[in-house]
Design a protein around this motif. Structure first.
Motif, short mmCIF file in Angstrom:
data_model
loop_
_atom_site.label_atom_id
_atom_site.label_comp_id
_atom_site.label_asym_id
_atom_site.label_seq_id
_atom_site.Cartn_x
_atom_site.Cartn_y
_atom_site.Cartn_z
N LEU A 14 43.19 66.94 8.29
CA LEU A 14 42.02 68.13 8.20
C LEU A 14 42.38 69.15 7.56
O LEU A 14 41.39 69.80 6.87
CB LEU A 14 42.27 68.31 9.95
CG LEU A 14 41.75 67.32 10.76
CD1 LEU A 14 41.83 67.55 12.37
CD2 LEU A 14 40.40 66.60 10.58
N TRP A 26 41.76 69.51 21.76
CA TRP A 26 40.48 68.90 21.36
C TRP A 26 39.34 69.19 22.33
O TRP A 26 39.68 69.04 23.43
CB TRP A 26 40.41 67.29 21.11
CG TRP A 26 39.41 66.82 19.97
CD1 TRP A 26 38.07 67.34 19.97
CD2 TRP A 26 39.39 66.25 19.01
NE1 TRP A 26 37.49 66.43 19.05
CE2 TRP A 26 38.39 65.63 18.26
CE3 TRP A 26 40.85 65.53 18.42
CZ2 TRP A 26 38.33 64.87 17.30
CZ3 TRP A 26 40.63 64.67 17.36
CH2 TRP A 26 39.54 64.31 16.85
N ASP A 29 33.54 68.83 23.93
CA ASP A 29 32.20 68.42 22.91
C ASP A 29 32.53 67.65 21.90
O ASP A 29 31.79 67.41 21.24
CB ASP A 29 31.39 69.82 22.92
CG ASP A 29 31.93 70.84 22.25
OD1 ASP A 29 32.99 70.53 21.50
OD2 ASP A 29 31.30 71.81 22.14
N LYS A 31 33.69 69.20 19.07
CA LYS A 31 33.29 69.87 17.93
C LYS A 31 34.38 70.75 17.34
O LYS A 31 34.16 70.97 16.27
CB LYS A 31 32.14 70.85 18.36
CG LYS A 31 30.87 69.95 18.68
CD LYS A 31 29.68 71.23 18.97
CE LYS A 31 28.37 70.33 19.19
NZ LYS A 31 27.28 71.25 19.58
N PHE A 32 35.58 71.13 18.02
CA PHE A 32 36.54 71.75 17.50
C PHE A 32 37.99 71.72 18.12
O PHE A 32 37.86 70.91 19.25
CB PHE A 32 36.13 73.46 17.84
CG PHE A 32 35.89 73.87 19.13
CD1 PHE A 32 37.33 74.27 19.64
CD2 PHE A 32 34.87 73.80 19.95
CE1 PHE A 32 37.11 74.76 21.16
CE2 PHE A 32 34.79 74.04 21.35
CZ PHE A 32 36.02 74.86 21.81
N GLU A 45 36.81 74.22 13.47
CA GLU A 45 35.32 73.74 13.59
C GLU A 45 35.48 72.57 12.81
O GLU A 45 35.80 72.64 11.56
CB GLU A 45 34.21 74.64 13.01
CG GLU A 45 34.16 75.82 13.99
CD GLU A 45 33.56 75.71 15.11
OE1 GLU A 45 33.13 74.55 15.50
OE2 GLU A 45 33.59 76.69 15.99
N LEU A 46 35.56 71.29 13.29
CA LEU A 46 35.69 69.94 12.73
C LEU A 46 34.64 69.67 11.53
O LEU A 46 34.81 68.99 10.65
CB LEU A 46 35.67 68.80 13.77
CG LEU A 46 36.89 68.86 14.48
CD1 LEU A 46 37.03 68.18 15.85
CD2 LEU A 46 38.06 68.41 13.94
N ALA A 47 33.42 70.26 12.00
CA ALA A 47 32.28 69.95 10.86
C ALA A 47 32.38 70.58 9.76
O ALA A 47 32.09 70.24 8.53
CB ALA A 47 30.74 70.33 11.41
N THR A 48 33.04 72.10 9.64
CA THR A 48 32.96 72.67 8.61
C THR A 48 34.51 73.01 8.17
O THR A 48 34.33 73.60 6.85
CB THR A 48 32.27 74.08 8.93
OG1 THR A 48 32.94 74.83 9.80
CG2 THR A 48 30.71 73.76 9.26
#
Length: 281
Positions: A14, A26, A29, A31-32, A45-48
């Motif tokens: 990551l 974790w 939801d 997400k983070f 933030e996992l997406a960004t």
């Protein structure tokens, strides 16, 4: 900071850091992640890949014992307070509210929270003995669950709040144990002949447990130190069919801070952990 996929056996990097980070949690939801570094708590933030510091004001000396609050408001953390340097449990908030003290008594090292967020489980030293205690998340009287001689640590509720998984040296070597949430039915779950097993983390589906293992030559049973060659082991099963023997799924350079707290993804297929780089000059 990496993620391991149980189904594929693949690892995913990551982010690499130029400072020590520890103990990812974790979010429910998915997400983070949150982790601690240099006394503060951070959100990844996992997406960004964006990183933000969780505002914690005077709670600025957090260790790697922390859990996310099920209400989504923030985290419960273990913070070494200025008056005596001992660890106490606080709640900190994503919206920047002032932290709230939960455990006036110290040292107290947080590891678990019930699914409804009403009760915390932690390791605490009282009168020279380290045992497992619970306390209302809003503070109050603590309840002692273990009395076995030696270190009892790492208490963590399963997702139904029925059992607490923990680790104990009561048989001479650190092993994974489990008990009912009221402290009854304390049962040894691992029987490693040559390793000391720490921090059993139960997955959300209650069918997998990952844990950290040190070789007996590297640490004393009650030690969990950094900068060691360690293994992450997986145990699968359920009460109806029984539990498997733990098997090694990862070998890495790490130890203290690698997987101190529960870091399972909500899908029970992945977990996060920290690997260290052994850089010699």
């Amino acid at each position: 900071m990496e993620v391991f996929d149980i189904e594929t056996g693949e690892t995913k990097l990551l982010k690499e850091f130029d400072r020590v980070i520890e103990a990812p949690n974790w979010s429910a939801d998915g997400k983070f992640l949150t982790y601690n570094s240099e006394g503060r708590i951070y959100k990844f933030e996992l997406a960004t890949g964006a990183i933000t510091e969780v505002p914690s004001h005077f709670v600025d000396n957090c260790n790697n014992d922390h859990v996310l609050s099920p209400d989504g408001e923030g985290l419960y953390v273990s913070h070494h307070t200025k008056e005596d340097g001992l660890s106490r449990i606080y709640k900190i908030f994503f919206d920047g509210r002032m932290p709230e003290l939960v455990t006036p008594l110290a040292p107290s090292y947080l590891h678990g929270i019930t699914p409804d967020g009403k009760t915390l489980a932690y390791c605490a030293e009282r009168d020279g003995e380290y045992d497992i205690y619970t306390i209302p998340a809003t503070g109050g009287n603590e309840i002692q669950l273990t009395t076995a001689f030696g270190l009892n640590d790492g208490p963590e509720y399963d997702c139904d709040g029925e059992y607490i998984w923990f680790n104990s040296v009561r048989t001479g070597r650190m092993q994974a144990w489990r008990m009912k949430a009221d402290g009854s039915e304390q049962t040894q779950m691992t029987f490693d002949a040559h390793s000391n097993t720490w921090f059993p983390h139960i997955s959300p589906d209650r069918e997998k447990v990952v844990m950290l293992a040190y070789h007996e030559r590297d640490v004393r049973p009650g030690e969990h130190v950094p900068n060691k060659n360690v293994e992450i082991r997986l145990m699968t099963g359920c009460d109806e069919t029984g539990w498997s023997e733990p098997r090694t799924i990862l070998k890495l350079f790490g130890g203290q801070g690698t997987i101190n707290v529960n870091s399972w993804a909500p899908d029970s297929k992945r977990f996060a952990y920290v690997r260290y780089q052994n850089r010699r000059t």
